[in-house]
Design a protein around this motif. Structure first.
Motif, short mmCIF file in Angstrom:
data_model
loop_
_atom_site.label_atom_id
_atom_site.label_comp_id
_atom_site.label_asym_id
_atom_site.label_seq_id
_atom_site.Cartn_x
_atom_site.Cartn_y
_atom_site.Cartn_z
N GLY A 13 -34.49 5.38 64.02
CA GLY A 13 -33.58 4.38 64.58
C GLY A 13 -32.37 4.16 63.72
N ALA A 14 -32.60 4.06 62.41
CA ALA A 14 -31.50 3.81 61.48
C ALA A 14 -30.52 4.97 61.47
N MET A 16 -29.64 6.93 63.94
CA MET A 16 -28.77 6.86 65.11
C MET A 16 -27.69 5.80 64.92
N TRP A 17 -28.09 4.64 64.39
CA TRP A 17 -27.13 3.56 64.19
C TRP A 17 -26.15 3.88 63.06
N SER A 19 -24.69 6.76 62.35
CA SER A 19 -23.58 7.53 62.89
C SER A 19 -22.64 6.64 63.69
N ARG A 20 -23.19 5.79 64.53
CA ARG A 20 -22.36 4.91 65.35
C ARG A 20 -21.55 3.95 64.48
N LEU A 21 -22.19 3.39 63.46
CA LEU A 21 -21.50 2.44 62.59
C LEU A 21 -20.39 3.13 61.81
N LEU A 91 -27.09 0.83 55.24
CA LEU A 91 -27.78 1.64 56.24
C LEU A 91 -27.88 3.09 55.78
#
Length: 331
Positions: A13-14, A16-17, A19-21, A91
């Motif tokens: 989960g981390a 994926m987030w 890259s988005r962040l 993160l």
């Protein structure tokens, strides 16, 4: 194992987030940079007085004037970019294993954002804002722009690595390394000179008539150092653009990959658009909207140059094999 699989295997989960962040932080910081230009163009840099990090001596100004609102909002948006950098670093360490390049990128981004705030604070505390024509303001403005570009570059690399991009391979790159380092250096210096020229256009409006009339006035007996330096940017623009176009051709021969070709052509395209914007900026005598457009294109040009360098330096060097001699022929 690919970098993306390493990220996913660590914290699904981390990862994926992360890259988005990273991509969101990059886009957000471009907006913060443009809003900072609005602060400069409107002369609102002294909207909080000579106080920093407080605004007019208080945390939240009461009944603020328009310039105070503009400057205070810029400080808030800059502060949020710092929080994003903290979240990105946290993160990155949660989602990736020790030694992963995204950790380095996130920490470098955080450090550059802190430095960005300190440079802005120096401008305010030394009174190098609003209508100040102190030559030191031009120096600080150039340093500020250089740090801004380095920050965008660090965030871009962080986003690439967070998305599974390969590591940089600096060893064994030979001529390609020298070409890209020089290209990045010239683009950085060009941006610094552009910041000084933009400051000159703000403090000393272009002279009526042709650009040559402005150049003559910039070297008159009463001209300031900031006016003297205004002509350097267009000269550097021509030199740097010519080198970058040549560099694209050289990198396509040294690193003949689809990514290098794609980003090389993108760089040539943005150079053409930016040169046109520069001519329009001079012809129209640097209106606010054109200055913002020119700055946005400068950010895009820098990011495309960094991307091209990254693609070229993350690819293995091409090894040219010797052609075997034919039978009966002396070699």
């Amino acid at each position: 194992m690919e970098v993306s699989r390493v990220v996913a295997a660590s914290r699904p989960g981390a990862g994926m987030w992360l890259s988005r962040l990273a991509w969101a932080a990059l886009a957000y910081n471009v907006l913060v940079i443009l809003w900072g230009a609005v602060v400069r163009i409107t002369g609102a840099g002294a909207g909080c007085g000579d106080h920093w990090p407080l605004c007019n001596g208080v945390v939240v100004p009461q009944s603020p004037a328009l310039h105070t609102v503009i400057e205070f909002s810029h400080r808030l948006t800059s502060g949020l970019s710092g929080l994003l950098a903290l979240a990105l670093a946290g993160l990155a360490f949660r989602a990736t294993p020790k030694g992963h390049p995204v950790r380095l990128g996130a920490l470098l981004s955080l450090g550059l954002i802190v430095l960005e705030g300190l440079v802005g604070g120096v401008q305010v505390l030394l009174g190098l804002t609003a209508d100040s024509t102190d030559p030191a303001r031009g120096l600080v403005q150039g340093v500020h722009l250089a740090n801004t570009f380095l920050l965008l570059g660090a965030l871009l690399l962080t986003a690439f690595w967070a998305s599974g991009g390969p590591r940089l391979r600096l060893r064994g790159q030979g001529r390609a390394l020298g070409l890209t380092v020089l290209g990045l250096g010239l683009t950085l210096v060009l941006g610094m000179a552009g910041a000084v020229t933009a400051l000159g256009d703000l403090l000393f409006s272009p002279a009526p008539g042709t650009p040559l009339d402005t150049v003559r006035r910039d070297f008159g007996a009463t001209a300031s150092l900031i006016e003297n330096l205004r002509v350097i940017h267009p000269m550097l623009a021509v030199l740097t653009s010519a080198y970058l176009v040549w560099m694209v051709g050289a990198l396509r021969r040294l690193r003949p990959s689809p990514e290098v070709t794609r980003w090389g052509l993108a760089l040539i395209g943005i150079i053409g658009v930016q040169m046109l914007a520069g001519f329009l900026n001079v012809a129209l005598k640097a209106p606010a909207w054109m200055q913002l457009t020119h700055l946005f294109l400068a950010c895009v040009m820098w990011l495309v140059t960094v991307t091209l360098a990254y693609r070229a330096l993350s690819a293995p060097a091409v090894r040219h094999q010797a052609v075997p001699a034919r039978a009966g022929v002396n070699v």
